[in-house]
Every structure is written in C-alpha cells, then in structure tokens.
Design an enzyme around this catalytic site. Structure first.
Site, mmCIF file in Angstrom:
data_model
loop_
_atom_site.group_PDB
_atom_site.id
_atom_site.type_symbol
_atom_site.label_atom_id
_atom_site.label_comp_id
_atom_site.label_asym_id
_atom_site.label_seq_id
_atom_site.Cartn_x
_atom_site.Cartn_y
_atom_site.Cartn_z
ATOM 1 N N TYR A 1 0.767 -1.316 -0.037
ATOM 2 C CA TYR A 1 0.122 -0.065 0.060
ATOM 3 C C TYR A 1 0.943 1.300 -0.150
ATOM 4 O O TYR A 1 0.363 2.278 0.025
ATOM 5 C CB TYR A 1 -0.816 0.007 1.324
ATOM 6 C CG TYR A 1 -2.230 -1.019 1.013
ATOM 7 C CD1 TYR A 1 -1.792 -2.306 1.100
ATOM 8 C CD2 TYR A 1 -3.012 -0.407 1.064
ATOM 9 C CE1 TYR A 1 -3.010 -2.973 1.078
ATOM 10 C CE2 TYR A 1 -4.595 -1.278 0.876
ATOM 11 C CZ TYR A 1 -4.056 -2.717 0.992
ATOM 12 O OH TYR A 1 -5.061 -3.508 0.958
ATOM 13 N N LYS B 1 2.881 -13.973 6.027
ATOM 14 C CA LYS B 1 2.972 -14.986 5.039
ATOM 15 C C LYS B 1 4.660 -15.144 4.877
ATOM 16 O O LYS B 1 5.380 -15.359 3.680
ATOM 17 C CB LYS B 1 2.562 -14.414 3.840
ATOM 18 C CG LYS B 1 2.262 -15.685 2.570
ATOM 19 C CD LYS B 1 1.125 -16.628 3.126
ATOM 20 C CE LYS B 1 1.372 -17.647 1.769
ATOM 21 N NZ LYS B 1 1.185 -19.265 2.063
ATOM 22 N N ASP C 1 -2.527 -17.562 5.467
ATOM 23 C CA ASP C 1 -3.534 -18.370 4.622
ATOM 24 C C ASP C 1 -4.076 -19.337 5.848
ATOM 25 O O ASP C 1 -5.548 -19.648 5.684
ATOM 26 C CB ASP C 1 -2.818 -19.336 3.549
ATOM 27 C CG ASP C 1 -1.446 -19.922 3.576
ATOM 28 O OD1 ASP C 1 -0.957 -19.702 4.917
ATOM 29 O OD2 ASP C 1 -1.034 -20.769 3.081
ATOM 30 N N ASP D 1 -6.079 -6.077 5.963
ATOM 31 C CA ASP D 1 -7.120 -5.615 4.902
ATOM 32 C C ASP D 1 -7.934 -6.965 4.726
ATOM 33 O O ASP D 1 -9.202 -6.873 4.839
ATOM 34 C CB ASP D 1 -6.446 -5.086 3.447
ATOM 35 C CG ASP D 1 -7.538 -4.348 2.777
ATOM 36 O OD1 ASP D 1 -8.682 -4.060 3.415
ATOM 37 O OD2 ASP D 1 -7.182 -3.661 1.792
#
Ligand code: NAP
Length: 425
Positions: A161, A231, A288, A312
């Site tokens: 972002y 992640k 995940d 988000d």
C-alpha cells in the site's frame, strides 16, 4: 489556528497531548471533535451517528463540541472542484487529536488518490484497529457467531500500500526491470513482455510500533493472546521479518511474566510449553491457514497484528462472520491521535435514500469514546445498539436476512437507539 470554511464551535476545549511517546492525551470536559460526514451514504449515516453519539455522551454527563470539517464531495462544493482534501481539514484533525469520519469515495483506476490513505499517511496514523465482536440479534452465516471477539491491528503505512509501483510499458518500469534482472541477478524470474512492478517495503520501525501497540492494547484490555499473522514462509524478508521483529518486541521490551513470546509457534505445538500464568502470549501464524482457523477455531484467537495487506483481507473476513459492513467499526491510531472511521465505503447506490446502516459509524464512535476513556458512554452505545437490533428493529441490510424484523430508515433506526440510550441510562 483560524479556519475559513470549517464551522468552529462556540464552546469546547482542545484535547491536549500529555505524553506523545506513550500515547497519552488529556481530555477536557467538553472536547472539540472534528467530524467529516463523508460521501455517498456518509450523508445519511454521518448525521444519524452524530445524534446517537451526542445522546450517549450526554446520558453519561459528557458533552462534545462538534467541528464540522469537509472532504470529498462536500469539500469540492465549498472549496472548488479540484479540492478534495482541504489543508484546513487535515489541520483540524491534526490540531484536535481525535476525530471521526464517514466514508470517502475513491474512483477506481483514474482520478485522485484515496483520500483515506492520504489522511492516514499525512497524519502518520500507523495502526488501523478493528474490533470484531458479535451483537445479539445480528444475522450471521456462522453456527456460533458469539465466539468471535477479536481485535485486528493492521499496519497502515507500508507494505504494497506504500504506492511504490510502476506502470507497464513506461521507461520507469523498464529501468526497474533492468536493475532487478541485470544488477540483482533475477534474470529468469519475470515474464517477457509488458509488466507492472510494485515494491513491498516492510520496515523494522513500521512492524515494531504496530506490534507494540497491539501488545499494549492486549495488556490494557485483559486480552490473552496476540497473534502475528504473516506469509513469512514465502516472503521471508518482508512478511517473515515482520514476524521476527514482532517477536523481538515481545522478547526484549516486556518482562516474561507479563508478555510471553511463544517459542517456534509457527511450526510447533505449544502444549508442552510452560507459559507464565496471566501473561499475554505472543505467537506467529501463517495468513492462509489463519483465514480458515478464524472460521473453524474462532474462539482460539484474540488480538491479531498484521502487515497492511493481510490486515485488509483478514479484518474484512472477520467482519463478515458477525454481520458484515453495515456493522463493522474501525479506527486509525497514531501517537496521541486517533481518527475513527467505519470499515465500509460510500456505497453510492444506497446514498441519500435514508437506507444505510449507521451502526458501523456509531460503533466507530464507541472506539473513539474508549480512546477518550469515556468507558460508560462506550458501553452504553454498545448496549443500546444491541437492544435495538435484538428487538428486530434494523435497517434494510439486516432486515433482508431476518424473518420477523421491522425495516427502519437510517434516521428512524438512530431514533430507536437514542430511545434505548435514554431507557438504559
Ligand atoms: P462499500 O461502499 O463499502 O459498499 C459495498 C456494499 O456493502 C454496498 O453496496 C452495500 O451492500 C454494503 N454496505 C456498505 N456499507 C453499508 C452500510 N452502512 N449499510 C448497509 N449496507 C452497506 O464498497 P464499494 O462499493 O466497494 O466502495 C464504494 C466507494 O467507497 C469507493 O469509492 C471506495 O473507494 C470507497 N471506500 C471508502 C472507504 C473509506 O472511506 N474508508 C472504505 C472502503 C471503500 P448492498 O448493495 O448489498 O446493499
């Protein structure tokens, strides 16, 4: 500071900073609070939420001096077609430390940058915080929606972002490609032909201050666990490093009997680990897997701290489990400053029709009251909203999912909540 088009209230005092480093403010009896109603459904939910917040404040012996400020459509009307975010609006939020805003429209693809992102970056509001809890009576797709009681901390200033990206077929993107292939040796990684490239910066400063804020929140609010969600198995030096820096904060900045960094929590079961009683446990989880655990093992999670993009996705998914966008509140926090705002956008097709659900903005106001230490007013807001919804008096978005509910307009729903505030106080 003197303002041109902003309506400065006749009475009220400024919130002052007590200790910026430690996020401490001093709240006067009648604080001046800037409010931006927002675009689209902001014109419906903004005034409705303002009335409800007034009622809860007054019922608990408080008073707010509102300062109407403008951004988006309302700014273009007053300041001229090119002015979406007037300097004096940013200044009002900066000067008064605590503010609340409705949604602002961002056109997709072309046009101006997101005003929301601009406000967060200009004021260095580095933590986006979304409490996700179930209110009785709200329709949910889950079997046990009451198990959801999480607070997500999303890093607000970096990651993908940050806006560092280059468009395909430009000189800039070709320069970056050349550097990455020739200088850095990734010569077989990118496909031939047109390509867009973006950068994902994750810094020690951005990661540590976010995790620190999440841990402090957990300590202050008697939470049991902070889960760092990333992640890192794939993006080792950005996401993985976020986790490493986060665990460093837990290990180095707090005593073990207050904050316990669980060893090897990504890969090891923690059954055998000796956790000090009453310590907040800090653990890592992969994003995940976390998305499914959030649904299947909801009650195991408490406070989550995440880089921007994970935050988000995960906070929206968490919000869906307890009723969705019409309900989901949020706030952006910096050092001794806060800007409350709901998760939802301006929903243009519902705008100006007295339809939209103001709950998300009202509960964002609850988060603001919490920050002001107005605990009684904050609890009263929650109880009055819950009382209204569980009596089956709801706006269209919830009514269409319930069998025997009464559909109310935005204003009438706000009136019901105000009635319940009076009844409960
Ligand atoms: P959205 O405005 O959040 O609306 C999507 C849908 O969610 C609406 O059509 C409506 O569903 C439902 N919804 C959202 N808020 C609701 C409420 N208060 N009450 C009842 N239903 C509600 O998302 P979007 O359509 O993707 O975005 C529209 C604009 O908002 C874009 O310009 C976007 O950039 C901007 N945006 C701003 C912010 C912000 O200011 N922080 C955040 C997100 C998006 P139904 O149609 O099913 O009724």
């Amino acid at each position: 500071m003197s303002y041109d088009k902003i309506e400065v209230p006749d009475s009220g005092q400024k919130i002052e900073v007590e200790d910026e480093e430690n996020d401490e403010i001093s709240v006067p009896d009648e604080p001046i609070i800037p409010i931006i109603h927002g675009d689209g459904i902001g014109t419906d939910v903004g005034p409705a939420a303002q009335r409800v917040l007034n009622a809860a404040a007054q019922a608990t012996g408080r008073e707010i001096s509102w300062m109407r400020a403008y951004a988006g459509e309302s700014a273009r009307e007053r300041y001229g077609e090119d002015v979406n975010l007037p300097d004096e609006t940013v200044e009002a939020v900066r000067e008064h430390r605590v503010a609340i805003k409705g949604p602002l429209t961002t056109p997709v693809g072309a046009g101006f940058r997101s005003l929301n992102v601009a406000l967060r970056q200009t004021l260095d509001l580095f933590a986006n915080v979304r409490p996700t809890y179930y209110l009785d009576g709200v329709p949910s797709p889950m079997k046990a929606p009451g198990e959801m009681n999480m607070v997500t901390f999303r890093e607000n200033t970096e990651d993908v972002y940050a806006g560092i990206e280059w468009e395909h077929d430009t000189d800039e993107v070709e320069q970056v490609r050349e550097f990455v292939e020739d200088e850095m040796g990734f010569d077989e990684t990118m496909h031939d032909g047109p390509i867009g490239i973006g950068l994902k910066p994750i810094s020690e400063k951005g990661s540590k201050r976010l995790v620190r804020r999440a841990i402090d929140y957990a300590l202050e609010h008697d939470r049991e666990k902070v889960t760092l969600v990333h992640k890192g198995n794939i993006m080792k030096f950005t996401e993985g490093q976020f986790g490493t820096w986060g665990m460093e904060v837990a290990n180095e900045e707090y005593p073990d009997d207050e904050v316990f960094a669980a060893p090897d929590s990504l890969w090891e079961e923690q059954d055998e680990v000796d956790i000090p009683e009453d310590a907040v446990v800090i653990e890592e989880r992969l994003a995940d897997a976390m998305l499914q655990w959030m649904q299947l093992r909801t009650d195991e999670f408490d406070v989550l701290a995440m880089p921007n993009l994970n935050g988000d996705y995960l906070s929206d998914a968490a919000g869906a489990q307890i009723g969705g966008l019409g309900i989901a509140p949020g706030g952006n926090f910096g050092k001794a400053r806060m800007l409350a705002e709901p998760v939802h956008g301006s929903a243009p097709k519902r705008a100006g029709q007295n339809m939209a659900n103001p709950t998300a903005l009202i509960l964002s106001g609850r988060l603001m009251f919490d920050y002001l230490d107005w605990d009684e007013a904050a609890d009263l807001l929650r109880d009055a909203v819950e009382e209204t919804i569980s009596a089956g008096k709801v706006t269209y978005d919830l009514e269409r999912q319930l069998d025997d509910a009464e559909k109310l307009g935005t204003r009438e729903y706000a009136d019901e909540i105000i009635g319940n505030i009076e009844k409960l106080s």
